[in-house]
Write a protein that holds these residues in place. Structure first.
Motif, PDB file in Angstrom:
ATOM      1  N   SER A   1      49.418 -48.082  -2.757  1.00  0.00           N
ATOM      2  CA  SER A   1      48.455 -46.987  -2.672  1.00  0.00           C
ATOM      3  C   SER A   1      48.388 -46.161  -3.950  1.00  0.00           C
ATOM      4  CB  SER A   1      48.815 -46.070  -1.498  1.00  0.00           C
ATOM      5  OG  SER A   1      50.110 -45.522  -1.677  1.00  0.00           O
ATOM      6  N   THR A   2      49.407 -46.258  -4.802  1.00  0.00           N
ATOM      7  CA  THR A   2      49.437 -45.411  -5.997  1.00  0.00           C
ATOM      8  C   THR A   2      49.274 -46.176  -7.307  1.00  0.00           C
ATOM      9  OG1 THR A   2      51.861 -45.561  -6.105  1.00  0.00           O
ATOM     10  CG2 THR A   2      50.919 -43.718  -4.848  1.00  0.00           C
TER      11      THR A   2
ATOM     12  N   THR B   1      49.444 -36.985  -2.027  1.00  0.00           N
ATOM     13  CA  THR B   1      48.763 -37.349  -0.779  1.00  0.00           C
ATOM     14  C   THR B   1      48.892 -38.842  -0.510  1.00  0.00           C
ATOM     15  OG1 THR B   1      47.185 -35.535  -1.059  1.00  0.00           O
ATOM     16  CG2 THR B   1      46.554 -37.325   0.425  1.00  0.00           C
ATOM     17  N   GLN B   2      48.590 -39.660  -1.512  1.00  0.00           N
ATOM     18  CA  GLN B   2      48.592 -41.104  -1.298  1.00  0.00           C
ATOM     19  C   GLN B   2      49.999 -41.651  -1.097  1.00  0.00           C
ATOM     20  OE1 GLN B   2      46.223 -43.561  -3.821  1.00  0.00           O
ATOM     21  NE2 GLN B   2      44.524 -42.104  -3.936  1.00  0.00           N
TER      22      GLN B   2
ATOM     23  N   ARG C   1      52.356 -40.015   0.203  1.00  0.00           N
ATOM     24  CA  ARG C   1      52.912 -39.314   1.366  1.00  0.00           C
ATOM     25  C   ARG C   1      54.268 -38.697   1.043  1.00  0.00           C
ATOM     26  NH1 ARG C   1      51.390 -43.586   6.292  1.00  0.00           N
ATOM     27  NH2 ARG C   1      49.132 -43.572   5.888  1.00  0.00           N
TER      28      ARG C   1
ATOM     29  N   GLU D   1      57.216 -36.093   0.658  1.00  0.00           N
ATOM     30  CA  GLU D   1      57.709 -34.993   1.468  1.00  0.00           C
ATOM     31  C   GLU D   1      57.464 -33.675   0.741  1.00  0.00           C
ATOM     32  OE1 GLU D   1      61.749 -35.585   2.534  1.00  0.00           O
ATOM     33  OE2 GLU D   1      61.425 -37.540   3.460  1.00  0.00           O
ATOM     34  N   SER D   2      57.564 -32.580   1.490  1.00  0.00           N
ATOM     35  CA  SER D   2      57.250 -31.276   0.921  1.00  0.00           C
ATOM     36  C   SER D   2      58.147 -30.929  -0.261  1.00  0.00           C
ATOM     37  CB  SER D   2      57.361 -30.191   1.999  1.00  0.00           C
ATOM     38  OG  SER D   2      58.671 -30.171   2.553  1.00  0.00           O
TER      39      SER D   2
ATOM     40  N   SER E   1      56.330 -32.762  -3.325  1.00  0.00           N
ATOM     41  CA  SER E   1      54.930 -32.493  -3.646  1.00  0.00           C
ATOM     42  C   SER E   1      54.831 -31.407  -4.702  1.00  0.00           C
ATOM     43  CB  SER E   1      54.180 -32.052  -2.374  1.00  0.00           C
ATOM     44  OG  SER E   1      54.170 -33.082  -1.409  1.00  0.00           O
TER      45      SER E   1
ATOM     46  N   GLY F   1      50.655 -28.957   3.924  1.00  0.00           N
ATOM     47  CA  GLY F   1      51.553 -29.704   4.797  1.00  0.00           C
ATOM     48  C   GLY F   1      52.641 -28.900   5.459  1.00  0.00           C
TER      49      GLY F   1
END
Length: 796
Positions: A133-134, A233-234, A236, A238-239, A242, A430
């Protein structure tokens, strides 16, 4: 860490070590096998690399045998001496840093549009099943770095041609891009990995790769940051991995960095995508004089952080470590002038030594989370006179846990806490957790006031997420600077009404060492009752005026529209007295100046002549609050691009939205590169309001967008727009239609103002009435008539 590590912290393969000291590769392999103290390699996929500074330190103690010395090497020459000489001969210096090309001209709006367009291109032109995805994002990250730091490589990429069936050439080009970025990463001491990601990409047509490269020619720092958000986002993330919100990192950096403070070392112990360190660097006049240290637990985001800092020409020493920085006693202590970090919230990933075995500067930790470990580590990492900013959950300010309260007490009493800033909700994607920023300083044992800033009501919501605007940041920084100025001059700070309070340590002590700004909000300077009364009366008066204006606008719109509501029977596509006319026969269509003639660096809030950009077009009008301004001299040089009342502006490329009408207020302003200007050839042939209404129709906008859909980056040309047909009634009928549309626009504006005035009045009255600052007097109209009374003097 030695000073040499600052310049030679690059990763090199064994073959390069052999070349540096002029030995055969088996000699390096033999050193590694025979000597237990030979540096351990770093693995990246199937490859092994060594940190050059570690090997250089080992070579310092290895003299070259007489039989292996060169003629110009005296007795006692070490392998490190030979390596240094060869490094200097190859690179001209021991730095191994990057060479920055001319910075790309960019702004928030154009960068946002560019990233959106590129992501659409990649999605349409790459086989999704063959990639992660990245991977597509990795290509855009790589192109951004090469565009900024490797002008020769970038120029070569721009000139590459791939034939229709050139799949092998496309693969070769992807490997070249990956290798070029990996070399830069290794030279900066970071593990490579971009080649592996890029070789997984498969384009539908090999020449699509060239299209992406050419469309990436304006990628820069802002675009890189937007791509980081997309990556989070792509992937995914964790906080805790990000990126920190852009407005927040700019605010933290703006408070930490001051012109009078000399900064040589900066540090982020949870580096994420490098956004915090990048924000600090953007405030420095010469980033090359600053060394950035950072640590991260995620290899991929740490690699992106290295690339992010490379865009700024910053020397960075970023280390991958899945464990927190305080859990390894063998690791050298990093100290810095500024520490900035957004650590994981409420997490306890403590490993290694038991918590109670570490000597914490402000007291032992509680069980369960590392919030107060990050705080103490930040302060312990400061040089004398240093400052730190740490983002933590708001609960850390008010928790009742005994150990956490004791740590807060020790930090306050020893003068380590300078300011506590509480943030608005919805700031972090999120997570709904409310957060705060602790601004800390090297402990001085002084008991100055502590500044509490409550920014919980600031920010605006966009796409479901709150952001801190430039104005919000300036308000907060002004409150802090005012506090700092009073403290440095030995004065007592009074706080900023409605925003901040400066609280003595003894008052904090009385509140049980709570560091919640809400507990001290009533301690700032209070406004005089007469001023409160004036503000409340003014709010109600503004509401009454807005109500009257809205009624007048409604009556005028009704008066002008009703006569037009009659059937107009005709057999053809248009009434018999209407006709289609190409737009170029009615208007001169002119594109804005090129980016080279109106670059970003020529625009600032201090300029004299405003520049209209796509972001300034709202609801058919030009927003008059533009802070993009240029000098009078430049405006005169660009006189052909100045505006007059009656001009219509259309967005040229990217997201093409409704046009906007220029009014008397904007006469003399400039219009920007990404806009088209329509100027009527004759005012008695086409009515400006009619033309604005015609071009604003959704079905017409879709047709205009179709004119731009064939380009790599959708772009509207003057020629294609000039050929667009306009349905034209007789001029008198145009005027009637235009006046009606103008009246409706005025009515919409009036009702928006009414809603705003009612909201402001309610906010004002709720605060003062329910707080007891004002008391309503008896209103005889209330019992007899439920309609609100908008009279004066309603408060006693």
């Amino acid at each position: 860490m030695s000073s040499e590590s600052n310049t030679n912290d690059r990763l090199v393969p064994p073959s390069e070590l052999a070349r540096l000291v002029e030995v055969q590769l088996p000699a390096v392999i033999n050193w590694r096998k025979r000597f237990s103290n030979f540096p351990k390699p770093v693995r990246s996929g199937e490859s092994k690399y060594f940190r050059l500074w570690e090997v250089m330190a080992w070579w310092e103690n290895r003299r070259i045998p007489a039989s292996s010395r060169n003629e110009d090497e005296p007795e006692g020459t070490t392998y490190a001496d030979r390596a240094r000489r060869n490094l200097a001969a190859r690179t001209g210096s021991l730095d191994g840093g990057v060479t920055l090309s001319l910075a790309v001209q960019e702004d928030d709006a154009s960068s946002q549009q560019l990233v959106e367009d590129l992501l659409k291109m990649m999605k349409a032109r790459v086989h999704a099943s063959a990639t992660s995805s990245t991977d597509s994002l990795d290509l855009l990250f790589s192109l951004t770095v090469l565009r900024t730091t490797a002008p020769a490589t970038w120029s070569s990429l721009q000139q590459t041609v791939i034939p229709e069936e050139g799949s092998a050439e496309a693969d070769k080009l992807l490997r070249l891009i990956g290798d070029s970025v990996d070399i830069q990463l290794r030279n900066r001491g970071h593990e490579p990995g971009m080649r592996v990601a890029l070789t997984r990409l498969e384009f539908h047509n090999p020449r699509d790769l060239i299209a992406v490269i050419q469309a990436s020619d304006r990628l820069g720092r802002i675009a890189f940051r937007l791509l980081l958000d997309e990556h989070a986002t792509q992937a995914r993330l964790e906080s805790n991995e990000s990126p920190t919100p852009e407005g927040l990192v700019r605010l933290m950096a703006g408070i930490l960095v001051s012109p009078e403070r000399l900064v040589r070392q900066v540090y982020d112990p949870n580096v994420r995508g490098g956004e915090t360190l990048a924000a600090l660097v953007d405030h420095f006049p010469d980033p090359s004089q600053v060394i950035a240290h950072g640590e991260g637990s995620h290899r991929e985001t740490l690699r992106l952080a290295e690339m992010n800092l490379a865009l700024r020409g910053l020397r960075a020493q970023l280390k991958h470590d899945p464990s927190p920085p305080w859990t390894r006693p063998d690791r050298p202590q990093i100290t810095a002038d500024l520490v900035i970090t957004n650590p994981p919230f409420n997490r306890g990933r403590f490993t290694g030594q038991r918590r109670d075995e570490i000597r914490w500067p402000f007291g032992p930790l509680p069980q369960g989370n590392d919030n107060f470990a990050w705080l103490q580590h930040a302060v312990a990492s400061l040089n004398v006179g240093g400052r730190a900013a740490v983002v933590l959950p708001k609960i850390a300010c008010i928790s009742t846990n005994r150990r956490e309260r004791n740590i807060r007490q020790a930090m306050v009493e020893r003068g380590a806490v300078e300011c506590i800033l509480t943030l608005p909700p919805q700031l972090f994607p999120g997570t709904p957790i409310a957060a705060s920023v602790w601004f800390l300083r090297y402990p001085t044992d002084s008991r100055d006031q502590v500044l509490f800033i409550d920014a919980g009501k600031l920010g605006v919501v966009e796409n479901g997420q709150r952001i801190l605007t430039d104005e919000d940041q300036q308000v907060i920084k002004s409150a802090y600077r005012s506090f700092q100025a009073d403290r440095d001059s030995g004065q007592t700070h009074e706080g900023t009404v409605g925003l901040s309070a400066a609280v003595p340590v003894e008052v904090i002590r009385d509140h049980g060492y709570s560091l919640n700004p809400a507990d001290y909000q009533d301690l700032g300077t209070r406004e005089e009752p007469s001023k409160l009364l004036f503000e409340a009366e003014r709010a109600v008066h503004e509401l009454a005026l807005s109500h009257a204006e809205a009624q007048e606008a409604e009556a005028l719109a009704h008066e002008l529209i009703v006569p037009l509501l009659r059937p107009h029977h005709h057999d053809g596509d248009l009434p018999t007295d209407w006709r289609y006319v190409p737009l170029h026969e009615l208007c001169d269509v002119k594109a804005g100046p090129s980016y080279s003639r109106l670059p970003v660096e020529t625009r600032s809030a201090a300029g004299e002549i405003p520049v209209v950009l796509p972001k300034n077009l709202h609801n058919g009008r030009v927003d008059g609050t533009s802070e993009d301004r240029v000098s009078q001299r430049l405006a005169e040089d660009l006189a052909r691009f100045r505006l007059v009342a009656g001009d219509i502006l259309c967005i040229r490329s990217g997201t093409i939205g409704p046009p906007a009408l220029v009014t008397d207020t904007q006469t003399g302003w400039l219009f920007g590169s990404n806009l088209l200007r329509l100027r009527r050839k004759r005012a008695d042939t086409i009515d400006a309001y009619y033309l604005l209404g015609y071009l604003s129709q959704p079905r017409i906008l879709e047709r205009i967008k179709g004119l731009a859909s064939n380009a790599i980056v959708p772009s509207l040309s003057t020629q294609s727009l000039g050929q667009f047909p306009i349905a034209l009634p007789p001029f008198a009928e145009q005027r009637r239609i235009g006046e009606a549309l103008r009246a409706l626009d005025h009515q919409i504006t009036a009702y928006r103002s009414l809603v705003w005035a009612a909201t402001e009045a309610r906010t004002n009255l709720v605060e003062h009435l329910l707080g007891g600052a004002l008391v309503p007097r008896h209103n005889p109209y209330v019992s007899a008539d439920p309609v609100p009374y908008f009279g004066e003097g309603i408060f006693s």
